[in-house]
Motif scaffolding. Sequence first.
Motif, short mmCIF file in Angstrom:
data_model
loop_
_atom_site.label_atom_id
_atom_site.label_comp_id
_atom_site.label_asym_id
_atom_site.label_seq_id
_atom_site.Cartn_x
_atom_site.Cartn_y
_atom_site.Cartn_z
N SER A 284 0.84 -1.19 0.00
CA SER A 284 0.00 0.00 0.00
C SER A 284 0.88 1.24 0.00
N LEU A 285 0.26 2.38 -0.25
CA LEU A 285 0.99 3.64 -0.24
C LEU A 285 1.61 3.91 1.13
N ALA A 286 0.89 3.56 2.20
CA ALA A 286 1.41 3.76 3.56
C ALA A 286 2.66 2.92 3.80
N LYS A 287 2.65 1.68 3.30
CA LYS A 287 3.82 0.82 3.47
C LYS A 287 5.00 1.33 2.65
N PHE A 288 4.71 1.85 1.45
CA PHE A 288 5.79 2.46 0.67
C PHE A 288 6.40 3.64 1.42
N LEU A 343 19.38 -15.49 4.56
CA LEU A 343 18.25 -15.41 5.49
C LEU A 343 17.49 -14.10 5.25
N PRO A 344 16.89 -13.98 4.06
CA PRO A 344 16.18 -12.73 3.77
C PRO A 344 14.85 -12.66 4.50
N SER A 345 14.45 -11.47 4.86
CA SER A 345 13.15 -11.26 5.48
C SER A 345 12.56 -9.94 4.97
N ARG A 346 11.36 -10.03 4.41
CA ARG A 346 10.69 -8.83 3.92
C ARG A 346 9.68 -8.30 4.94
N SER A 347 9.74 -8.81 6.15
CA SER A 347 8.84 -8.35 7.20
C SER A 347 9.16 -6.91 7.56
N LEU A 348 8.22 -6.02 7.34
CA LEU A 348 8.45 -4.61 7.69
C LEU A 348 8.55 -4.43 9.19
N ALA A 349 7.88 -5.30 9.95
CA ALA A 349 7.98 -5.22 11.41
C ALA A 349 9.41 -5.53 11.87
N LEU A 350 10.01 -6.59 11.29
CA LEU A 350 11.39 -6.95 11.64
C LEU A 350 12.35 -5.84 11.24
N LEU A 351 12.17 -5.28 10.06
CA LEU A 351 13.05 -4.19 9.61
C LEU A 351 12.90 -2.98 10.52
N GLY A 352 11.69 -2.74 11.01
CA GLY A 352 11.49 -1.64 11.95
C GLY A 352 12.20 -1.89 13.27
N VAL A 353 12.13 -3.14 13.78
CA VAL A 353 12.81 -3.48 15.03
C VAL A 353 14.33 -3.34 14.88
N VAL A 401 19.01 -3.69 7.07
CA VAL A 401 17.82 -2.94 6.69
C VAL A 401 17.99 -2.33 5.30
N LYS A 402 19.17 -1.79 5.03
CA LYS A 402 19.43 -1.21 3.71
C LYS A 402 19.24 -2.25 2.61
N VAL A 403 19.83 -3.42 2.81
CA VAL A 403 19.76 -4.46 1.79
C VAL A 403 18.32 -4.89 1.54
N MET A 404 17.58 -5.17 2.60
CA MET A 404 16.24 -5.71 2.42
C MET A 404 15.27 -4.67 1.87
N THR A 405 15.43 -3.41 2.23
CA THR A 405 14.59 -2.38 1.61
C THR A 405 14.89 -2.28 0.12
N GLY A 406 16.18 -2.43 -0.25
CA GLY A 406 16.53 -2.44 -1.67
C GLY A 406 15.93 -3.62 -2.41
N VAL A 407 15.96 -4.80 -1.77
CA VAL A 407 15.38 -6.00 -2.40
C VAL A 407 13.87 -5.84 -2.56
N ILE A 408 13.22 -5.28 -1.53
CA ILE A 408 11.77 -5.08 -1.61
C ILE A 408 11.42 -4.15 -2.76
N LEU A 409 12.14 -3.05 -2.87
CA LEU A 409 11.83 -2.09 -3.92
C LEU A 409 12.20 -2.63 -5.30
N ARG A 410 13.19 -3.51 -5.35
CA ARG A 410 13.53 -4.14 -6.63
C ARG A 410 12.35 -4.96 -7.16
N SER A 411 11.58 -5.54 -6.26
CA SER A 411 10.46 -6.37 -6.68
C SER A 411 9.28 -5.54 -7.19
N GLN A 412 9.37 -4.22 -7.05
CA GLN A 412 8.26 -3.36 -7.45
C GLN A 412 8.47 -2.73 -8.82
#
Length: 457
Positions: A284-288, A343-353, A401-412
């Motif tokens: 969603s836009l909020a998650k982006f 051990l990739p994780s796209r969980s936004l909660a984990l990235l926030g923690v 966090v940097k890596v996984m946010t990059g991977v998430i955005l790559r999928s978009q």
Amino acid sequence: MALLTHLLACVFGTGSWAALNGLWVELPLLVTELPEQWYLPSYITIIIQLANVGPLLVTLLHRFKPGLLSEVAIIYGVVAVGALACLLLAFLWGFTSPVAGEPHSTAFFGLAFCLALVDCTSSVTFLPFMARLQPRYVTTFFVGEGLSGFLPALIALAQGAGIARCVNITRITNVTTGNNTAEGSQFQMETQYLPANFSTLVFFLLLAAMMVICLVAFFFLTRLPKVWELSRQNLCPSNITLHSLQEIPGDGPRLSGGGDSPRREKPASSDKGFHRADPEIAYSLAKFAFIYLLVAWVNSLTNGILPSVQAYSCLPYGNMAYHLSATLSSMANPLACTIAMFLPSRSLALLGVLSVAGTGFGAYNMAMAVMSPCPLLQHSAWGHAIIVISWVFFTGSLSYVKVMTGVILRSQSHSALVWYGAVEQLGSLTGALIMFPLVNVYSFFRSADYCSLQCPA
């Protein structure tokens, strides 16, 4: 062919930040040689942010003149400039000239700006280029980007840059009493720097070699037939934006345009390698907004705020603590990238923690810098160990966090990665602009010679 592409992508990634990471890990030696001394990290930080004119120009060209300059041509140019700047830095780093009546490292600052221009521009060119390939190669690229910090740190450890010891010096003084003059002795502790195992000249030549190898890897990466076949399958249309993304067959999930909320698109075909295809996820836009907020915050800490005060947080514990924190924290970056690879994780909660945890370690480092020259546990081995460990975990957690946010955005989308680079540099710039006046104008942080400190035990 897949293994060769992984290798080339990794080597290509090592050139993204190798030059600037080299400057940071060499700082324990440079602060003892250049006239700026403890102020040097804050100068480098602001120079890096001034170099954001590079990614800004590329982003504007991407937005208003798409196709005017290809990413391939830009990458060839910036990597070649980086190799040349490293070569010149090897011979000119110690050259100074008077500015406002005081000596300054003009050659070093000028060439550091060239290196910063190269590395900052890589944020908005390297990743979008990698978006042409399958997602598994993006993670490999991030491993290479991590190695861009690990390899210079490894060289700095072998060099033994900035290692010092405290030596008791006896000074002969003349004491005059009335008409009589007598000689006396005065004992004083002074810092004696041990010679490095090899010179700064050799160090910067090795950095230049790394940039040349990156250029060669990119040359072959663009000429593998399989790579360009994948490029045609995976490259997103240039007019895609975050608010209107189209489905591209075989290229993972996309946001739909025109609806009230994102709908799920077709999952990508299976992708053999380190990972399966991108999962069927729509944001969603909020998650982006949350993802880009994480990108800005993490980069403001790691690239703007904390690097400016690393000397103040570590040098009160001794040059060895500074040397280890600078080199081992650089090594934490590729370790975090490797963990993200397996051990990739796209969980936004984990990235926030993880972002909160990294911020906590950064807060401790900042607190020790504020307390300089007498931080907590200064005379204890625990204090020395904690400051090094804190820097390592600060870098490692936020690098993940940097890596996984990059991977998430790559999928978009392709554009999502371009804006990732732009937001990354915006966060870095904000952090640097906050810290520079505090360090250089208002002298909020205090420096001192470790061996002559007068702090309570």
